[in-house]
Design a protein around this motif. Structure first.
Motif, short mmCIF file in Angstrom:
data_model
loop_
_atom_site.label_atom_id
_atom_site.label_comp_id
_atom_site.label_asym_id
_atom_site.label_seq_id
_atom_site.Cartn_x
_atom_site.Cartn_y
_atom_site.Cartn_z
N CYS A 1 75.07 102.18 -17.79
CA CYS A 1 75.87 100.95 -17.72
C CYS A 1 76.06 100.32 -19.10
O CYS A 1 77.06 99.61 -19.32
CB CYS A 1 75.21 99.94 -16.79
N VAL A 2 75.13 100.56 -20.01
CA VAL A 2 75.26 100.02 -21.36
C VAL A 2 76.55 100.51 -22.01
O VAL A 2 77.20 99.80 -22.78
CB VAL A 2 74.03 100.40 -22.20
N ARG A 3 76.95 101.73 -21.67
CA ARG A 3 78.17 102.30 -22.23
C ARG A 3 79.42 101.57 -21.72
O ARG A 3 80.49 101.66 -22.32
CB ARG A 3 78.28 103.79 -21.87
N LEU A 4 79.28 100.87 -20.57
CA LEU A 4 80.41 100.13 -20.03
C LEU A 4 80.51 98.73 -20.61
O LEU A 4 81.37 97.95 -20.19
CB LEU A 4 80.27 100.03 -18.50
N ASP A 5 79.61 98.39 -21.52
CA ASP A 5 79.58 97.04 -22.08
C ASP A 5 80.94 96.67 -22.67
O ASP A 5 81.47 97.38 -23.53
CB ASP A 5 78.51 96.97 -23.17
N GLY A 6 81.52 95.59 -22.16
CA GLY A 6 82.81 95.12 -22.66
C GLY A 6 84.01 95.62 -21.88
O GLY A 6 85.12 95.09 -22.04
N VAL A 7 83.82 96.61 -21.00
CA VAL A 7 84.94 97.11 -20.19
C VAL A 7 85.39 96.01 -19.24
O VAL A 7 84.60 95.43 -18.51
CB VAL A 7 84.52 98.37 -19.40
N GLY B 1 86.04 93.16 -19.99
CA GLY B 1 85.40 91.92 -20.39
C GLY B 1 84.08 91.64 -19.70
O GLY B 1 83.60 90.50 -19.70
N ILE B 2 83.45 92.67 -19.13
CA ILE B 2 82.20 92.51 -18.38
C ILE B 2 81.06 93.15 -19.17
O ILE B 2 81.17 94.30 -19.62
CB ILE B 2 82.30 93.15 -16.99
N ALA B 3 79.96 92.41 -19.32
CA ALA B 3 78.80 92.91 -20.06
C ALA B 3 78.18 94.09 -19.32
O ALA B 3 78.28 94.20 -18.09
CB ALA B 3 77.78 91.80 -20.25
N GLY B 4 77.48 94.96 -20.07
CA GLY B 4 76.87 96.15 -19.48
C GLY B 4 75.87 95.83 -18.39
O GLY B 4 75.83 96.50 -17.35
N TRP B 5 75.05 94.78 -18.59
CA TRP B 5 74.04 94.46 -17.57
C TRP B 5 74.69 93.97 -16.28
O TRP B 5 74.14 94.16 -15.19
CB TRP B 5 73.03 93.44 -18.10
N ARG B 6 75.87 93.34 -16.41
CA ARG B 6 76.59 92.90 -15.21
C ARG B 6 77.17 94.11 -14.47
O ARG B 6 77.21 94.12 -13.22
CB ARG B 6 77.71 91.93 -15.58
N TRP B 7 77.59 95.14 -15.19
CA TRP B 7 78.10 96.34 -14.55
C TRP B 7 77.02 97.00 -13.68
O TRP B 7 77.32 97.60 -12.66
CB TRP B 7 78.59 97.34 -15.61
N MET B 8 75.77 96.87 -14.11
CA MET B 8 74.69 97.49 -13.35
C MET B 8 74.62 96.93 -11.94
O MET B 8 74.44 97.67 -10.96
CB MET B 8 73.35 97.29 -14.06
N PHE B 9 74.77 95.62 -11.79
CA PHE B 9 74.71 95.01 -10.46
C PHE B 9 75.93 95.40 -9.63
O PHE B 9 75.83 95.54 -8.41
CB PHE B 9 74.59 93.49 -10.59
#
Length: 267
Positions: A161-167, A169-177
């Protein structure tokens, strides 16, 4: 042959489902620690004991609602109760990605705990309703492996999910949830169709009438009663019987102390 066929079906629908849900439960439960060290701490301005207090609220929600759930599962269809509760915890896991304050995060985590409260007692109730004592331990062991798998894979999912950071406009830790919720909800929906209820009140679309007959006969042969109605919550006699029984202190109380030494999800 009929009994072997029944056990094979039960292993597929009960053990496999419970294993998968336990894996998902620990993904959702332990992800808060991974998120904390991956940007959530800074984004929500968390300080001091904020993480510990947040995880404690999750535990409070689980404990408070486990008690009534242990009585409700005897009275209402488990194939309805458990998937609805599973969907609830998936929804609040998803909601965490929108948290912008510490108060929001604590509220969402509390309700994740509330909706996860049904899972553990319901699964053990179902396993104990279908399997003989000699068959139970192995199935409960397979179920428990799901916890370890969840702890192992939560960090791997976070690293992805860290790789998705900024996709978007969503932070990587938010993508994890978001990803955790996407994994949780479809499995919860599957529960409506695969959870068989109990031998007394079976709702399965997989087990045949003959399977149910064999299941009831197996339990009777093992001197296990097929209950028609569960215990009453306000039965003083029930509580007295429990607290006066040495087994409660030997097994339950001891298990509580052992569990307090397991800090895998406490942060």
């Amino acid at each position: 042959p009929k009994e072997r066929r029944l056990i094979m079906k039960l292993d597929l629908i009960l053990c496999l489902f419970s294993f998968t849900m336990y894996w998902v439960k620990y993904l959702d439960q332990s992800n808060i620690n991974n998120a904390y060290v991956s940007g959530m701490k800074e984004d929500l301005n968390m300080k001091g004991n904020d993480l510990i207090n947040t995880t404690s609220l999750y535990t409070v929600g689980t404990i408070l609602f486990q008690i009534p759930m242990m009585f409700l599962i005897h009275r209402y269809p488990t194939h309805i109760i458990l998937p609805i509760m599973d969907l609830g915890w998936g929804f609040f896991t998803l909601a965490i990605y929108r948290a912008n304050t510490l108060g929001e995060l604590k509220g969402y985590r509390f309700f994740v705990g509330v909706f996860e409260s049904a899972f553990y007692p319901t699964i053990h109730y179902l396993l104990g309703s279908w399997y003989k004592p000699s068959e139970y331990a192995r199935r409960a062991g397979v179920f428990y492996f799901g916890k370890m798998l969840g702890l192992c894979t939560a960090g791997l999912i976070m690293s992805s999910c860290v790789r998705l950071d900024g996709v978007h406009g969503i932070a990587g830790w938010r993508w994890m949830f978001i990803i955790d919720a996407i994994i949780t909800m479809p499995i919860a929906v599957i529960g409506f169709f695969v959870i068989p209820g109990t031998p007394h009140k079976c709702y399965s679309i997989i087990l045949t009438d003959e399977d149910i007959f064999v299941a009831r006969k197996r339990l009777r042969d093992a001197n296990i009663s097929i209950e028609s109605e569960g215990p009453k919550f306000f039965s003083i006699g029930l509580w007295k019987k429990m607290f006066r029984n040495w087994k409660w202190y030997m097994f339950v109380l001891l298990n509580i102390l052992v569990a307090n030494c397991s800090n895998t999800s406490s942060g």
